[in-house]
Write an enzyme that holds these catalytic residues in place. Sequence first.
Site, short mmCIF file in Angstrom:
data_model
loop_
_atom_site.label_atom_id
_atom_site.label_comp_id
_atom_site.label_asym_id
_atom_site.label_seq_id
_atom_site.Cartn_x
_atom_site.Cartn_y
_atom_site.Cartn_z
N ARG A 288 20.66 -53.40 -4.00
CA ARG A 288 20.90 -52.84 -5.22
C ARG A 288 20.41 -51.61 -5.14
O ARG A 288 19.28 -51.05 -5.05
CB ARG A 288 19.77 -53.70 -6.26
CG ARG A 288 19.54 -52.75 -7.40
CD ARG A 288 18.88 -53.56 -8.59
NE ARG A 288 17.39 -54.16 -8.33
CZ ARG A 288 16.34 -53.42 -8.30
NH1 ARG A 288 16.47 -52.30 -8.46
NH2 ARG A 288 15.40 -54.17 -7.72
N HIS A 292 16.67 -51.99 -11.32
CA HIS A 292 16.99 -53.34 -11.74
C HIS A 292 17.74 -53.27 -13.03
O HIS A 292 18.68 -53.99 -13.42
CB HIS A 292 15.82 -54.15 -11.79
CG HIS A 292 15.77 -55.50 -12.51
ND1 HIS A 292 16.68 -56.65 -11.91
CD2 HIS A 292 15.33 -56.04 -13.68
CE1 HIS A 292 16.70 -57.59 -12.57
NE2 HIS A 292 15.78 -57.44 -13.76
N TYR A 301 8.29 -48.91 -6.22
CA TYR A 301 7.92 -50.02 -5.13
C TYR A 301 8.82 -50.17 -4.15
O TYR A 301 8.80 -51.21 -3.19
CB TYR A 301 8.14 -51.47 -6.16
CG TYR A 301 9.45 -51.58 -6.65
CD1 TYR A 301 10.60 -52.07 -6.04
CD2 TYR A 301 9.84 -51.33 -8.03
CE1 TYR A 301 11.86 -52.04 -6.60
CE2 TYR A 301 10.78 -51.44 -8.83
CZ TYR A 301 11.98 -51.87 -7.99
OH TYR A 301 13.07 -52.14 -8.75
#
Length: 396
Positions: A288, A292, A301
Site C-alpha cells: 500500500r 489506509h 508508523y
Amino acid sequence: MTVESTAARRPRRSAGSKAGTTGTKRTTRTTPKKGADADLIQLLTPEGERVAHPEYDRYVEDITPDELRGLYRDMVLTRRFDAEATSLQRQGELGLWASLLGQEAAQIGSGRALNDEDYVFPTYREHGVAWCRGVDPANLLGMFRGVNNGGWDPASNNFHLYTIVIGSQTLHATGYAMGVAKDGADSAVIAYFGDGASSQGDVAESFTFAAVYNAPVVFFCQNNQWAISEPTEKQMRVPLYQRAQGFGFPGVRVDGNDVLACLAVTKWALERARNGEGPTLVEAFTYRMGAHTTSDDPTRYRHDDERAAWEAKDPIIRLRAHLLAAHHADEGFFAELEAESEALGRRVREAVRAMPDPDQFAIFENVYADGHALVDEERARFAAYQASFADVEGGK
C-alpha cells in the site's frame, strides 16, 4: 476508445478496514524470509523482463500486444481515477477514500481473469476490479459522497456492493459459491480481502465452509503488509498463503505488482473452481503506497525508505518497461493514454460536484416490505426535526 465507453465496458472473457488500530510509533520492518521469496510466482521482473514459469505460462502464452496494452491502460486509468478521488476528498467533496495506489496490478490482473458469469465480492478498495466489471467510477464515488448506497446494480455487473465490515464478504462469497455449486452453474466466485481481514473470524469460518463443501470460490488476499497500522509479522508467523493448508485447500503467493502473474494465477484458481476442485487462496504480495484511508497518516508508523524500495517495483512502470522493450507500444500510445487519463479525471471531478443531494427520507423506504408502525413513527420524528431548521431560518 473514449473514456465513457471504457467505464461501461464489460470485462473481457480472457486477457490471454482491516484489522489493526492506528498507532503513533513507527515499526521497524524485517525483510521477508528467503523461503517465502522462493515461493513467489513472478512472470515480469521489476525491470519488466519476462521470465518463464513451468506451471503458469500457459495461462498467458496467447496474450496479444493489444491485450498487454489494455492491461497497461487499465492500470493507468485506474490510478488516475484513484488520484482524483483522493484529491476530491481533500477538497471536502467526499467523506472518505481508501486508495488503491500500488495495488493496481493485483486488481487489474485478477479482474481481467474473470468471465462475465463469475461473481465478485469486494471490500471497499477494489476500484480496479470495479473498473474491470464495468462500474462507472462516478457511480462508485457516489457512495463515498453519501448520495447513494452503492451506485450500481450488483446483478448487472456480477459485482457486489462494497463491504465496509472487515472480512464479512468472504462469508457472503462462500454461501453464494455453495449455491452456484448446487445450481450446477459453470461459473466461479471470487472474494477480495486484505491481510488485516485475514485475522478476522469470519474469514476462518469462510475457509472452513468452503473447504468442507468444496465451494467454487477463490479467496484473493491483497497482502499490502500493513492492515491499518499493524504489520503482517504482528499477525502471523508463516506466509499468509500457507494458512490454506490447515483448511485443506491450496494456497499460492503471487507477485502482486506483476499484472501478468496475477492474471495467470487467478485464471488457474478460477479454472480449479469451475472444474469442481474447490477453493483456492491467492495471496497477492504487494504494498500500500499511500494511507489506509484519507483519515490515516502512514508516516506515524512506517518509514519512507520502505516506500521508496517498493516504488522501484511499481506495477505500471514495470509493464511500461516490458512494452517498450518488446516494441509493443510507442510514445504515441503513451501520449494518447495520458490525454485519456486527464479526460477521465475531469469527467469524474465534474460528475461528483454535480451530484444532487439525496432524498432525506429515502432511508425509511424498503425497510419492511409492507411498512411498519415504528418506521412510520421514526419518519415523522425526522420530518419534524428537519422542519425545525426551516422554522429557525424563517425567524419563527
